[in-house]
Design an enzyme around this catalytic site. Structure first.
Site, PDB file in Angstrom:
ATOM      1  CB  ILE A   1      -0.977  -0.010   1.402  1.00  0.00           C
ATOM      2  CG1 ILE A   1      -1.787  -1.146   1.099  1.00  0.00           C
ATOM      3  CG2 ILE A   1      -1.706   1.415   1.393  1.00  0.00           C
ATOM      4  CD1 ILE A   1      -2.962  -0.830  -0.044  1.00  0.00           C
TER       5      ILE A   1
ATOM      6  CD  GLU B   1      20.538  -0.849   2.416  1.00  0.00           C
ATOM      7  OE1 GLU B   1      21.811  -0.031   1.996  1.00  0.00           O
ATOM      8  OE2 GLU B   1      20.813  -2.062   3.080  1.00  0.00           O
TER       9      GLU B   1
ATOM     10  CB  ALA C   1       1.069   2.853   4.507  1.00  0.00           C
TER      11      ALA C   1
ATOM     12  CE  LYS D   1      -6.684 -10.136   7.612  1.00  0.00           C
ATOM     13  NZ  LYS D   1      -7.005  -9.483   6.394  1.00  0.00           N
TER      14      LYS D   1
ATOM     15  CE  LYS E   1      -3.407  -1.322  10.491  1.00  0.00           C
ATOM     16  NZ  LYS E   1      -2.380  -0.520  10.197  1.00  0.00           N
TER      17      LYS E   1
ATOM     18  CB  SER F   1       3.417  -8.538   0.755  1.00  0.00           C
ATOM     19  OG  SER F   1       3.175  -7.854   1.709  1.00  0.00           O
TER      20      SER F   1
ATOM     21  CB  VAL G   1      -4.814 -16.168  -1.796  1.00  0.00           C
ATOM     22  CG1 VAL G   1      -5.044 -16.150  -0.438  1.00  0.00           C
ATOM     23  CG2 VAL G   1      -6.078 -15.161  -2.296  1.00  0.00           C
TER      24      VAL G   1
ATOM     25  CB  THR H   1      -7.400 -21.695   5.519  1.00  0.00           C
ATOM     26  OG1 THR H   1      -8.296 -20.502   5.140  1.00  0.00           O
ATOM     27  CG2 THR H   1      -5.951 -21.037   5.246  1.00  0.00           C
TER      28      THR H   1
END
Length: 638
Positions: free
Chosen positions: A260, A283, A334, A380, A392, A423, A426, A443
């Site tokens: 993001i 880095e 972010a 979430k 969060k 990242s 799915v 899952t």
């Protein structure tokens, strides 16, 4: 030949004037064709321009014949040049076209036969490009418009979509290419749904936006993206909202190298800030996004000062120096650990980064006079069953409390679900598993998730941040939730394969259910309660949710920080349950270090118990690393 066909006699062939006419016409014709560049054209790559050269050359040759015959007094009928032109066109052009068709037919044996869906300009260009390649051989077009049916485009017949199964069967078609780059995603989704049962791979050409922006060429063939499967058309952004917090301002993005964060940087760059500061702890990620943004700025002619700054959001001193030195006006926060099982296994670092990293950044923003602070949150955070979601929500509570405490810095939070291509997404995992022959791992058969493209999410974050007055939680409209198992099945079928299950045991790819991971929910939510209002943007809603005042939250954060410093996971869990985050863990503590010590009693015995909160007044120390006052007991280690 023209004389023979017109006069049915060779009588004029014995006259000197006839040969003089030929001696004039042939060199003139050769000169005209050479001037037109006809003899430099390679037959196998003959294009429309070569055919135009043939037509012009033949007409010029016929005119030369007529004029020379008239000047030399050759007694020929007026129709002779016309017959000559027709024969010349057939001989000069027809032979070359015939040779070219033989060459192309010879290539057909070694190419994959395909059908192109879309008989428009993109499809026509695609055919012309593929014919000279060595991979695909187009055998026909498919188009939805009835007016195109039974017509020919680039020499290929246009068929109705209902005839596609017959084409696959009769012509051995192995692939379908979508050549409808300007079609909306909803239309592409309908087409893909129709093509899915055919069990042939479906690929596409780039979207028209990418072609116009120079990011792709129309003949580049790509796999069908999940954006096409989801079929949601983006809403055009409000330029006023995009400019409000960015244009001619100093903007800092924390976590600039993440999924993001990097897209936020790209979107911010397009709005031409005065300075764009990239704040990142990794880095490599920082180097990568800085290099990309410099290339984008140069290509677009954007003159923006881009600064790459290494640092952690947990380091208050570094934040103060950066914000004060550059005079930052807008922060997009972010930076966060967002992988649910990873945070579940590394609870302490997840809380330090997501909760106290947000606290440090927010307090530094207030102290340094930052105008706007936008927190990138997550779905979430709503009734979480995991530590990541709870952190969060605590980050949201921190921003809400600080917004209520002061007016100098405007705080707002933007909450949304999963983004495609991030990242841990799915989609790349499924694509890799399909390429490797399966199985695909899901899952739970009933697990659902909201999805949104990264560019759309970043644009909406920027626009929502411009709407905030202070303390609002903005919720993005994510559309309909997607069942992950169905998404996997769609991707398998559009790859030309079949899902292996009880109904189709001979299928190619099996979907294996591995069970929910620690902290994972079957479904996600976007709202804690129904107190939500619409905004000026159709895909952004505003929610006013309950929160603690700063005094109460500060005391809570002090106790949480003390528990983290001592490594007391049992106490940390109790504190997370105490917060107004509706945290409902569905399993035991699974932090890897805690589990290791749980099976090593000698180590657990070395943990020094914490004093009960506020049991007795304790001396206070200023901890510069966290930016607020906490009890001296928080320095206890184990």
């Amino acid at each position: 030949m023209a004389l023979l066909l017109r006069l049915d006699s060779w009588s004029l062939a014995y006259e000197l004037r006839t040969w003089l006419v030929l001696l004039i016409t042939v060199p003139v014709s050769l000169g005209i064709f050479a001037r037109l560049g006809f003899y430099r054209a390679v037959i196998r790559y003959m294009s429309q321009k070569a055919m135009q050269a043939i037509l012009v050359g033949v007409v010029s040759s016929a005119v030369a014949l007529g004029i020379s015959g008239y000047l030399l007094g050759l007694p020929t009928p007026v129709s002779l040049p016309v017959i000559y032109a027709m024969l010349a066109l057939l001989a000069i052009g027809g032979v070359r076209v015939f040779m070219r068709s033989l060459y192309l037919r010879s290539l057909m044996r070694h190419k994959t036969r395909i059908v192109i869906y879309g008989a428009g300009a993109a499809g026509s260009q695609l055919v012309a490009s593929l014919r000279h390649g060595c991979e695909y051989a187009p055998v026909g077009f498919i188009d939805d418009w009835r007016g195109m049916h039974a017509t020919y485009v680039e020499g290929l017949r246009v068929y109705s979509p209902v005839e596609l199964p017959r084409l696959i069967r009769d012509y051995g078609v192995k692939r379908v290419l979508l050549a409808i780059p300007s079609a909306p995603r909803t239309r592409r989704r309908e087409i893909l749904k129709r093509l899915e049962p055919l069990a042939v791979p479906v690929q596409t050409v780039p979207a028209m936006d990418d072609v116009i922006a120079g990011r792709a060429r129309i003949n580049e063939i790509r796999d069908v993206t999940v954006e096409d499967l989801l079929g949601r058309d983006p809403v055009p952004p409000n330029q006023t909202l995009l400019d409000a917090n960015i244009r001619d301002k100093v903007v800092l993005v924390t976590g600039a190298g993440g999924s993001i964060g990097s897209e936020l940087c790209r979107q911010v760059l397009q709005q031409r800030p005065r300075q764009l500061l990239l704040f990142e702890v990794c880095e490599y990620s920082l180097y990568h996004i800085e290099s990309e943004l410099l290339r984008l700025a140069q290509a677009a002619g954007i003159s923006v000062s881009i600064k790459a700054l290494l640092g952690s959001v947990q380091q208050r001193q570094r934040l103060d120096v950066v914000l004060g030195t550059f005079g930052v006006q807008t922060i997009y926060h972010a930076a966060a650990y967002k992988h649910v099982p990873m945070v579940e296994h590394n609870t302490l670092e997840g809380i330090r980064n997501n909760v106290f990293g947000t606290l440090e950044t927010a307090q530094a923003a207030i102290d340094c006079g930052v105008e706007t602070f936008v927190l990138v949150s997550s779905d979430k955070a709503v009734r979480p069953t995991n530590v990541m979601g709870t952190t969060k929500r605590l980050a949201e509570l921190t921003c809400q409390a600080l917004a209520d405490r002061q007016d100098a810095t405007r705080f707002c939070m933007v909450r949304f679900g999963n983004v495609l291509g991030s990242s841990g997404s799915v989609v790349p995992l499924f694509r890799r598993q399909i390429k490797e022959g399966g199985p695909i791992t899901v899952t739970h058969p009933d697990i659902t998730r909201y999805f949104m493209t990264i560019p759309e999410a970043a644009q909406l974050v920027i626009q929502a941040g411009a709407m905030g007055r202070g303390g609002e939680v903005f919720v993005l409209d994510m559309g309909e939730p997607v069942k992950i198992s169905e998404l996997a099945a769609h991707m398998v079928r559009l790859s030309g394969l079949e899902v292996q299950n009880a109904e189709t045991p001979e299928g190619d790819i099996e979907i294996v259910y591995t069970g929910l991971r620690p902290g994972e929910k079957l479904y996600e939510e976007l709202l804690i309660d129904d107190d939500v209002t619409d905004t000026d943007h159709p895909r952004i809603m505003s929610a006013r949710e309950t929160y603690w005042e700063w005094a109460k939250l500060e005391d809570y954060l002090q106790r949480l920080h003390a528990a983290i410093s001592s490594g007391r996971h049992d106490l940390i869990r109790n504190l997370l349950l105490e917060a107004p985050a509706a945290y409902h863990p569905e399993g035991p503590i699974v932090d890897l270090v805690w589990l290791e010590h749980e099976f090593a009693p000698f180590a657990l015995n070395q943990v020094i118990p914490l004093p009960e909160p506020r049991a007795e007044p304790e001396p206070e120390t200023k901890d510069e690393s966290v930016g607020f006052v906490r009890p001296a007991a928080s320095s206890v280690k184990w």
